[in-house]
Design a protein around this motif. Structure first.
Motif, PDB file in Angstrom:
ATOM      1  N   PRO A  17       0.796  -1.232   0.000  1.00 19.72           N
ATOM      2  CA  PRO A  17       0.000   0.000   0.000  1.00 19.72           C
ATOM      3  C   PRO A  17       0.831   1.286   0.000  1.00 19.72           C
ATOM      4  O   PRO A  17       0.275   2.361  -0.267  1.00 19.72           O
ATOM      5  CB  PRO A  17      -0.832  -0.126   1.285  1.00 19.72           C
ATOM      6  CG  PRO A  17      -0.957  -1.592   1.502  1.00 19.72           C
ATOM      7  CD  PRO A  17       0.380  -2.141   1.098  1.00 19.72           C
ATOM      8  N   TRP A  18       2.114   1.202   0.308  1.00 20.16           N
ATOM      9  CA  TRP A  18       2.957   2.403   0.254  1.00 20.16           C
ATOM     10  C   TRP A  18       3.334   2.776  -1.181  1.00 20.16           C
ATOM     11  O   TRP A  18       3.754   3.898  -1.431  1.00 20.16           O
ATOM     12  CB  TRP A  18       4.240   2.182   1.057  1.00 20.16           C
ATOM     13  CG  TRP A  18       4.059   2.245   2.547  1.00 20.16           C
ATOM     14  CD1 TRP A  18       2.966   2.693   3.228  1.00 20.16           C
ATOM     15  CD2 TRP A  18       4.997   1.843   3.541  1.00 20.16           C
ATOM     16  NE1 TRP A  18       3.165   2.597   4.582  1.00 20.16           N
ATOM     17  CE2 TRP A  18       4.398   2.082   4.808  1.00 20.16           C
ATOM     18  CE3 TRP A  18       6.281   1.306   3.504  1.00 20.16           C
ATOM     19  CZ2 TRP A  18       5.056   1.794   6.012  1.00 20.16           C
ATOM     20  CZ3 TRP A  18       6.936   1.010   4.685  1.00 20.16           C
ATOM     21  CH2 TRP A  18       6.319   1.260   5.937  1.00 20.16           C
ATOM     22  N   ARG A  19       3.184   1.822  -2.105  1.00 17.57           N
ATOM     23  CA  ARG A  19       3.577   2.077  -3.499  1.00 17.57           C
ATOM     24  C   ARG A  19       2.565   3.015  -4.156  1.00 17.57           C
ATOM     25  O   ARG A  19       1.373   2.748  -4.186  1.00 17.57           O
ATOM     26  CB  ARG A  19       3.694   0.755  -4.257  1.00 17.57           C
ATOM     27  CG  ARG A  19       4.855  -0.084  -3.720  1.00 17.57           C
ATOM     28  CD  ARG A  19       4.865  -1.514  -4.178  1.00 17.57           C
ATOM     29  NE  ARG A  19       5.938  -2.233  -3.446  1.00 17.57           N
ATOM     30  CZ  ARG A  19       5.887  -3.527  -3.160  1.00 17.57           C
ATOM     31  NH1 ARG A  19       4.858  -4.264  -3.542  1.00 17.57           N
ATOM     32  NH2 ARG A  19       6.888  -4.090  -2.495  1.00 17.57           N
ATOM     33  N   GLY A  20       3.054   4.133  -4.623  1.00 18.60           N
ATOM     34  CA  GLY A  20       2.200   5.159  -5.193  1.00 18.60           C
ATOM     35  C   GLY A  20       1.689   6.153  -4.167  1.00 18.60           C
ATOM     36  O   GLY A  20       1.088   7.164  -4.531  1.00 18.60           O
ATOM     37  N   VAL A  21       1.929   5.868  -2.862  1.00 14.65           N
ATOM     38  CA  VAL A  21       1.550   6.785  -1.785  1.00 14.65           C
ATOM     39  C   VAL A  21       2.809   7.372  -1.155  1.00 14.65           C
ATOM     40  O   VAL A  21       3.003   8.583  -1.127  1.00 14.65           O
ATOM     41  CB  VAL A  21       0.697   6.056  -0.717  1.00 14.65           C
ATOM     42  CG1 VAL A  21       0.372   6.997   0.440  1.00 14.65           C
ATOM     43  CG2 VAL A  21      -0.576   5.515  -1.332  1.00 14.65           C
ATOM     44  N   PHE A  22       3.660   6.496  -0.649  1.00 17.29           N
ATOM     45  CA  PHE A  22       4.967   6.892  -0.125  1.00 17.29           C
ATOM     46  C   PHE A  22       6.030   6.750  -1.213  1.00 17.29           C
ATOM     47  O   PHE A  22       6.751   7.695  -1.538  1.00 17.29           O
ATOM     48  CB  PHE A  22       5.303   6.030   1.098  1.00 17.29           C
ATOM     49  CG  PHE A  22       6.723   6.142   1.595  1.00 17.29           C
ATOM     50  CD1 PHE A  22       7.357   7.375   1.716  1.00 17.29           C
ATOM     51  CD2 PHE A  22       7.419   5.002   1.979  1.00 17.29           C
ATOM     52  CE1 PHE A  22       8.661   7.469   2.186  1.00 17.29           C
ATOM     53  CE2 PHE A  22       8.720   5.091   2.454  1.00 17.29           C
ATOM     54  CZ  PHE A  22       9.338   6.315   2.564  1.00 17.29           C
ATOM     55  N   PHE A  23       6.087   5.570  -1.815  1.00 17.41           N
ATOM     56  CA  PHE A  23       7.039   5.350  -2.901  1.00 17.41           C
ATOM     57  C   PHE A  23       6.478   5.916  -4.204  1.00 17.41           C
ATOM     58  O   PHE A  23       5.289   5.743  -4.491  1.00 17.41           O
ATOM     59  CB  PHE A  23       7.316   3.858  -3.079  1.00 17.41           C
ATOM     60  CG  PHE A  23       7.984   3.199  -1.903  1.00 17.41           C
ATOM     61  CD1 PHE A  23       9.225   3.628  -1.461  1.00 17.41           C
ATOM     62  CD2 PHE A  23       7.365   2.150  -1.239  1.00 17.41           C
ATOM     63  CE1 PHE A  23       9.848   3.026  -0.379  1.00 17.41           C
ATOM     64  CE2 PHE A  23       7.982   1.537  -0.161  1.00 17.41           C
ATOM     65  CZ  PHE A  23       9.221   1.983   0.279  1.00 17.41           C
ATOM     66  N   PRO A  24       7.296   6.588  -4.998  1.00 18.41           N
ATOM     67  CA  PRO A  24       6.811   7.137  -6.273  1.00 18.41           C
ATOM     68  C   PRO A  24       6.364   6.026  -7.223  1.00 18.41           C
ATOM     69  O   PRO A  24       6.898   4.912  -7.193  1.00 18.41           O
ATOM     70  CB  PRO A  24       8.045   7.871  -6.830  1.00 18.41           C
ATOM     71  CG  PRO A  24       8.955   8.083  -5.662  1.00 18.41           C
ATOM     72  CD  PRO A  24       8.716   6.928  -4.745  1.00 18.41           C
ATOM     73  N   ASP A  25       5.396   6.336  -8.044  1.00 11.34           N
ATOM     74  CA  ASP A  25       4.969   5.395  -9.077  1.00 11.34           C
ATOM     75  C   ASP A  25       6.166   5.017  -9.941  1.00 11.34           C
ATOM     76  O   ASP A  25       6.962   5.873 -10.341  1.00 11.34           O
ATOM     77  CB  ASP A  25       3.880   6.014  -9.959  1.00 11.34           C
ATOM     78  CG  ASP A  25       2.540   6.094  -9.244  1.00 11.34           C
ATOM     79  OD1 ASP A  25       2.247   5.208  -8.432  1.00 11.34           O
ATOM     80  OD2 ASP A  25       1.794   7.068  -9.501  1.00 11.34           O
ATOM     81  N   GLY A  26       6.288   3.738 -10.239  1.00 10.02           N
ATOM     82  CA  GLY A  26       7.350   3.285 -11.120  1.00 10.02           C
ATOM     83  C   GLY A  26       8.658   2.983 -10.440  1.00 10.02           C
ATOM     84  O   GLY A  26       9.594   2.487 -11.090  1.00 10.02           O
TER      85      GLY A  26
END
Length: 270
Positions: A17-26
């Protein structure tokens, strides 16, 4: 007055769930530790609770993280989830000998977390504390103890922890009681009440409060706060203490934003 260093962090770095929220997309999953270790100043590793890691793994973590960053390691469940703690010597030795020294100066505290059903048995717990090594292969070890049963909320336990030089974890939790007494030469706090409706998990006012508390800890004090329950009235030597504040559990998706928001406040106050 001098102050210890205040670090803020999160639990782990592999969380979808951190992907695209905390971690940038891609962002490649292989680069998530690199990214996370530059956004916060500490990470509590939960994987070491469930199983051993290879020395090369610890060495890779140390190489990936920047200077000044630290990893807190949750100790193996085989050390703490047992009826007789005095019998955990072999498991403790196996845990510290798995290669954790490969982290070098990026090795933070070891977290010894006990189940909420574990009660305070003074003789057995004293025997357990004596098993915790002060160092391993020339690397100093720091120990933090998290207990979650009301029976530990007594002056005898606080005195025992202070005599052993271990820190008691303070957990801001809605699920179980906590002890706020400072017992070691560092402070370890886990903030577990994040709510998903607040972008940073904790409101700005709550983050301001935790900044004040953390600064007090780092300056060597025991904060005066009605929400911090103490088990002992014994005076505490006022000496600077490194302080670790982890945003963990609760609404985990908000943990990085909370840790970064508190870090921004720390840096602004420096």
């Amino acid at each position: 007055m001098n102050h210890g260093m205040i670090r803020t962090g999160i639990g782990g770095w592999t969380y979808e769930p951190w992907r695209g929220v905390f971690f940038p997309d891609g962002l490649s999953q292989k680069r998530e530790l690199e990214y996370a270790s530059r956004a916060v100043t500490a990470i509590e590793v939960n994987g070491t609770y469930y199983g051993s890691q290879k020395p090369a793994t610890f060495a890779s973590w140390a190489k990936t993280a920047p200077d000044g960053f630290v990893f807190a390691l949750k100790a193996s469940r085989f050390c703490t989830n047992r009826k007789v703690l005095a019998d955990s010597g072999d498991s403790i030795a196996k845990f510290v000998d798995q290669g954790i020294v490969e982290l070098g100066d990026k090795l933070g505290p070891i977290l010894w977390q006990f189940m909420a059903t574990k009660k305070f048995e003074p003789d057995d717990f004293a025997a357990f504390l004596k098993l915790l090594p002060a160092s391993h292969e020339g690397v100093a070890l720091r120990h933090a103890i998290q207990v979650r049963h009301d029976s530990f909320h007594v002056p005898e336990f606080v005195a025992m922890a202070r005599a052993a030089g271990v820190a008691l974890v303070f957990a801001d939790s809605a699920e179980y009681p906590a002890i706020a007494d400072v017992t070691g030469d560092f402070v370890y706090a886990r903030l577990e009440k994040a709510v998903e409706s607040v972008p940073t998990g904790y409101t700005p006012a709550e983050l301001d409060r935790w900044l004040d508390i953390a600064k007090n800890w780092a300056g060597g004090g025991q904060p005066v706060d009605a929400a911090l329950p103490y088990a002992s009235s014994e005076p505490l030597a006022k000496t600077p203490r490194d302080t670790f504040v982890f945003f963990i559990n609760g609404a985990k998706v908000r943990a990085p934003a909370g840790a970064m928001a508190l870090l921004d406040r720390i840096n602004a106050a420096a």
